[in-house]
Design a protein around this motif. Structure first.
Motif, PDB file in Angstrom:
ATOM      1  N   GLY A   2      -3.114   0.573  -2.426  1.00 36.27           N
ATOM      2  CA  GLY A   2      -1.520   0.134  -2.449  1.00 36.27           C
ATOM      3  C   GLY A   2      -1.581  -0.763  -1.209  1.00 36.27           C
ATOM      4  N   TRP A  35      -6.168  -5.012  -4.516  1.00 36.38           N
ATOM      5  CA  TRP A  35      -4.867  -4.477  -3.933  1.00 36.38           C
ATOM      6  C   TRP A  35      -3.672  -4.662  -5.148  1.00 36.38           C
ATOM      7  N   LEU A  60       2.129   4.804  -6.675  1.00 38.70           N
ATOM      8  CA  LEU A  60       1.226   5.295  -5.987  1.00 38.70           C
ATOM      9  C   LEU A  60       0.655   6.498  -6.320  1.00 38.70           C
ATOM     10  N   LEU A  63      -2.917   6.035  -6.924  1.00 35.45           N
ATOM     11  CA  LEU A  63      -3.824   5.462  -6.033  1.00 35.45           C
ATOM     12  C   LEU A  63      -4.475   6.541  -5.228  1.00 35.45           C
ATOM     13  N   TRP A  66      -3.295   3.678   0.371  1.00 35.22           N
ATOM     14  CA  TRP A  66      -2.251   2.595   0.405  1.00 35.22           C
ATOM     15  C   TRP A  66      -1.866   2.404   2.014  1.00 35.22           C
TER      16      TRP A  66
END
Length: 352
Positions: A2, A35, A60, A63, A66
């Motif tokens: 992230g 990304w 998020l 993921l 980040w």
């Protein structure tokens, strides 16, 4: 991975950090980073009506890590200023209980304590910060207009897991943990923190442990900060001591930070959004670049990707060499712009 640009100088240092990470990952022979850019801060307010929209939090959740740019909550519309900051919301939502903050002096950067090389491990979910202690509400309240109270929370579980993090780190460094508390006054709360940390350290025979009162520790950092290795402490003490250590080692502009749970991590520089210099190509990206290197190391350890660890090492070495050569931004007494500093670091990353 992230990418959250944030506010102020985030619009300069986050793209700079992304570029350096991409260069290092390629140089290390790793697959390119995928990304995922997500809205946060003033841009998110303009687009979504809130500084931390659900679309960001939902993304998020899927993921492992980040990079978060700084936020400028003081510039938000009044309705958002009393709320938990975007970074605080993320830390709370994903239980990022460990805030790991290195403080290292660099050659070429003037430091009050030139031999400092320590890491402050800060418990990030409870302690004396009331906004992190309640399922609902802020933890601060006023029974009368003239009395304000705040709740402090210490649990054995939180103390154990932050102590484990600190001892694991010390075992990979110089083998020493210093537990910082105020148990001579806050006997039950920080006393529990101290005692649990000491108990956990007993499970690490190669790690030496000692304890310090927080006021004495502040003085020790100034007088002999080079003597310490890993410092573990509660939330508010860790916030204060890590800022102090960052300045003593040179500048908050070189102070990285990683917020982590057992399954996810967030790279976030220790400094703020610096709106006074935003958009002027003067911001120092060092702290965020080093934070991103910490994130690469964290991901490498959990995913078994040695290339990410090599990339992190390239970033650190390139920054050390760049600063030692006298290439620095204005906050460190140099003449380099953000772009010039980033270009120099990128070029050094490619050197064998």
């Amino acid at each position: 991975m992230g990418l959250l640009v944030g506010d102020g100088i985030g619009h300069e240092i986050v793209p700079a950090t992304r570029g350096v990470v991409d260069t290092a990952v390629a140089a290390a022979g790793e697959a390119p980073i995928d990304w995922v850019t997500l809205p946060i801060g003033l841009d998110a307010i303009a687009e979504h009506g809130t500084p931390i929209p659900d679309v960001t939090l939902d993304a998020l959740a899927g993921l492992d890590g980040w990079v978060l740019g700084p936020h400028d909550s003081a510039a938000y519309p009044e309705e958002f200023r009393g709320l938990l900051t975007p970074g605080g919301t993320i830390r709370k939502r994903f239980d990022l209980f460990a805030n790991v903050r290195p403080a290292q002096a660099f050659s070429g950067v003037r430091a009050v304590v030139p031999d400092m090389d320590l890491v402050i491990v800060r418990e990030n979910t409870e302690g004396f910060y009331a906004d992190r202690n309640m399922h609902t509400g802020s933890g601060e309240f006023m029974p009368t207009p003239d009395v304000a109270l705040a709740v402090a929370v210490f649990t054995r579980r939180a103390c154990e897991r932050i102590a484990q993090t600190a001892c694991d780190l010390a075992a990979r460094r110089r083998g020493r943990v210093t537990v910082v508390h105020k148990a001579n006054v806050l006997t039950l709360t920080t006393g529990l923190f101290r005692d649990v940390c000491v108990e956990v350290a007993e499970g690490f025979p190669g790690v030496r442990v000692d304890t310090e009162h927080v006021d004495a520790m502040a003085a020790h950092l100034v007088r002999r900060g080079g003597d310490f290795d890993v410092v573990v402490t509660e939330n508010m003490f860790g916030d204060i001591l890590s800022d102090l250590a960052g300045e003593l080692s040179g500048s908050l502009g070189t102070a990285p930070s990683l917020n982590a749970s057992h399954t996810q991590a967030m790279a976030q520089a220790a400094h703020g959004a610096a709106p006074d210099i935003a958009g002027r190509n003067r911001a120092n990206p060092t702290a965020l670049m080093l934070s991103a290197a910490m994130l690469l190391d964290w991901l490498a350890a959990r995913q078994g990707r040695d290339g990410l660890a090599r990339a992190a090492g390239r970033i650190r070495r390139a920054i050390e060499q760049t600063l030692a050569a006298g290439v620095a931004t204005a906050d460190l007494g140099g003449l380099a712009s953000t772009a010039e500093f980033t270009e120099t670091v990128g070029a050094r990353i490619l050197r064998r």
